[in-house]
Scaffold this motif. Sequence first.
Motif, short mmCIF file in Angstrom:
data_model
loop_
_atom_site.label_atom_id
_atom_site.label_comp_id
_atom_site.label_asym_id
_atom_site.label_seq_id
_atom_site.Cartn_x
_atom_site.Cartn_y
_atom_site.Cartn_z
N GLU A 80 10.82 16.06 42.81
CA GLU A 80 10.69 14.61 42.72
C GLU A 80 11.15 14.11 41.35
O GLU A 80 11.76 13.05 41.23
CB GLU A 80 9.22 14.22 42.96
N ALA A 81 10.87 14.87 40.30
CA ALA A 81 11.28 14.46 38.95
C ALA A 81 12.80 14.40 38.82
O ALA A 81 13.33 13.53 38.12
CB ALA A 81 10.69 15.42 37.91
N ASP A 82 13.51 15.31 39.50
CA ASP A 82 14.97 15.29 39.46
C ASP A 82 15.50 13.98 40.03
O ASP A 82 16.38 13.35 39.46
CB ASP A 82 15.56 16.46 40.27
N VAL A 83 14.96 13.59 41.17
CA VAL A 83 15.40 12.38 41.86
C VAL A 83 15.02 11.14 41.05
O VAL A 83 15.84 10.22 40.88
CB VAL A 83 14.84 12.32 43.29
N LYS A 84 13.82 11.12 40.52
CA LYS A 84 13.36 9.96 39.75
C LYS A 84 14.20 9.76 38.49
O LYS A 84 14.52 8.63 38.12
CB LYS A 84 11.88 10.10 39.40
N ALA A 85 14.55 10.84 37.82
CA ALA A 85 15.37 10.72 36.61
C ALA A 85 16.74 10.12 36.96
O ALA A 85 17.28 9.31 36.21
CB ALA A 85 15.54 12.09 35.95
N PHE A 86 17.28 10.49 38.10
CA PHE A 86 18.58 9.98 38.55
C PHE A 86 18.49 8.50 38.90
O PHE A 86 19.30 7.69 38.43
CB PHE A 86 19.03 10.82 39.77
N THR A 87 17.51 8.12 39.68
CA THR A 87 17.40 6.72 40.10
C THR A 87 16.94 5.82 38.93
O THR A 87 17.34 4.66 38.86
CB THR A 87 16.46 6.54 41.32
N ALA A 88 16.16 6.36 38.00
CA ALA A 88 15.73 5.58 36.84
C ALA A 88 16.91 5.22 35.94
O ALA A 88 16.86 4.24 35.20
CB ALA A 88 14.68 6.35 36.04
N ALA A 89 17.99 6.00 36.03
CA ALA A 89 19.19 5.72 35.24
C ALA A 89 20.08 4.68 35.90
O ALA A 89 21.16 4.38 35.40
CB ALA A 89 19.97 7.02 35.01
N GLY A 90 19.63 4.14 37.04
CA GLY A 90 20.38 3.08 37.69
C GLY A 90 21.21 3.51 38.88
O GLY A 90 21.94 2.70 39.45
N PHE A 91 21.11 4.77 39.27
CA PHE A 91 21.83 5.24 40.44
C PHE A 91 21.01 4.97 41.69
O PHE A 91 19.79 5.02 41.66
CB PHE A 91 22.14 6.75 40.35
N GLY A 92 21.69 4.71 42.80
CA GLY A 92 21.01 4.48 44.07
C GLY A 92 20.70 5.78 44.77
O GLY A 92 21.33 6.81 44.52
N GLU A 93 19.72 5.72 45.66
CA GLU A 93 19.34 6.93 46.41
C GLU A 93 20.50 7.46 47.25
O GLU A 93 20.64 8.66 47.42
CB GLU A 93 18.11 6.67 47.26
N GLY A 94 21.35 6.56 47.78
CA GLY A 94 22.50 7.01 48.54
C GLY A 94 23.47 7.80 47.70
O GLY A 94 24.16 8.70 48.20
N GLN A 95 23.52 7.50 46.40
CA GLN A 95 24.42 8.24 45.52
C GLN A 95 23.97 9.68 45.33
O GLN A 95 24.78 10.54 44.98
CB GLN A 95 24.55 7.52 44.18
#
Length: 188
Positions: free
Chosen positions: A131-146
């Motif tokens: 979950e932390a991997d995904v949250k770090a990615f989306t917190a940087a402004g990337f969308g979940e689809g990305q």
Amino acid sequence: MTSYPMHTVDTAPAEARTPLTVLRETFGFVPGAAAVMANSPVLLNTFFSAFGHFRGGTFTPAERQVLLLSNAVANASEWAVAFHTLEALADGVAPEVVDAVRRGARPGDPRMAALSGLTVAFIEKRGHLGEADVKAFTAAGFGEGQLFEVVAGVAISAMANYTANVAGPPLEPAVEPHAWTAGTGAGA
């Protein structure tokens, strides 16, 4: 140097000539990994088609190159690191970001750090992200689809990186200044 045939547009099997022609026109040379991939038109055409779709995705050219360079470093693909260093700099990736990725470090740019980090996590964790991997990615402004677009980039890179790792094609003159040695992070 490789012991596998490195094809040109003229020596490649007929089914591999079109992608090699496009690559030669795009880069001014046939990239070494593609020259080796031409031994299997199935591999070359799959790579070429998939890369075309990936290139038309939502990542900017600079983001694509950070993703591809991060993959190359994680896969210890010396040819691919040198090639994607050339491409990253040409696509406007800041030299300090390129240098950090080549060293296996996180770039100072938070967005590029998140993209590089997720890319490496996919490879190291074989897709079993936390979950932390995904949250770090989306917190940087990337969308979940990305997140799933990163999967495409990892898969495309695997084709080129593994081909280059098996065959060891020589670096093209334009790529030579960006030589890199696995395990050292060396080179610029």
